[in-house]
Motif scaffolding. Sequence first.
Motif, PDB file in Angstrom:
ATOM      1  N   GLU A   1      -1.348   7.401   4.111  1.00  0.00           N
ATOM      2  CA  GLU A   1      -2.072   7.151   5.441  1.00  0.00           C
ATOM      3  C   GLU A   1      -1.446   5.859   6.224  1.00  0.00           C
ATOM      4  N   VAL A   2      -0.732   5.080   5.311  1.00  0.00           N
ATOM      5  CA  VAL A   2      -0.454   3.577   5.757  1.00  0.00           C
ATOM      6  C   VAL A   2       0.916   3.864   6.736  1.00  0.00           C
TER       7      VAL A   2
ATOM      8  N   ARG B   1       0.743  -1.355  -0.032  1.00  0.00           N
ATOM      9  CA  ARG B   1       0.054  -0.092   0.188  1.00  0.00           C
ATOM     10  C   ARG B   1       0.874   1.329  -0.087  1.00  0.00           C
ATOM     11  N   TRP B   2       2.077   1.466   0.853  1.00  0.00           N
ATOM     12  CA  TRP B   2       2.974   2.241   0.823  1.00  0.00           C
ATOM     13  C   TRP B   2       3.623   2.747  -0.531  1.00  0.00           C
TER      14      TRP B   2
ATOM     15  N   ASP C   1      -0.319   5.033  -0.897  1.00  0.00           N
ATOM     16  CA  ASP C   1      -1.232   5.424   0.178  1.00  0.00           C
ATOM     17  C   ASP C   1      -0.300   6.195   1.629  1.00  0.00           C
TER      18      ASP C   1
END
Length: 206
Positions: free
Chosen positions: A24-25, A17-18, A22
């Motif tokens: 916010e992860v 995800r990073w 993303d």
Amino acid sequence: MTDQEGYTTRLQGLLDRWSAGDEEVIDELIVHSQGQLRRIASRMLAAKPHVGRWNQTDDVLQNSLIRLHRSLKAVKPESKRAFNGLAAIQIRRELIDMARSLYGPEGRGRNHKSDPGEVDPEGNARPLYDQADPATDVYGQLEMVDFHESVGRLADEEREVFELIFYQGMSQAEVANLLKVSERTVKRRWRQARLSLSRSFGEEEK
């Protein structure tokens, strides 16, 4: 699925995800890695009781997590291997700074005597770190700053194996699986890292 497998699967999902953007992860990565970093901090302080006297595990953990959070703003590790390496760097830097603050010219621990440790059957004092880690034949002879800075100067392959075994407490089999190399290769790199550290300080590994 074992706890370690669950940790690895979850970590890889967060890293994916990073890498995908993303933003916010990061906080989830920090929360997920707290347990592992706490074990590393506890292990390192147990191996050096005269430093642990002044610093609790959670002190080291908190500062290491701050360092890791800052690093993740600039670096996007794509694998557990890369993340482990980044985490090892942060805790090593924290321990270096901690030791400098303790044993520098104005350090609060410089003029205090620490607990000498356990007593063997013959009545001789034995430092606790003599029993704490398979690398103590090196670690117990070096000052905190010199040791951690010397680890940072090892050749890349030696440093990676040393950090995984010494800082993160992984077995040689686990390291071999993580790095996708044979256990024989891990054993060779582990021994060479210890030899390199010993020779840096004019000592021969036993």
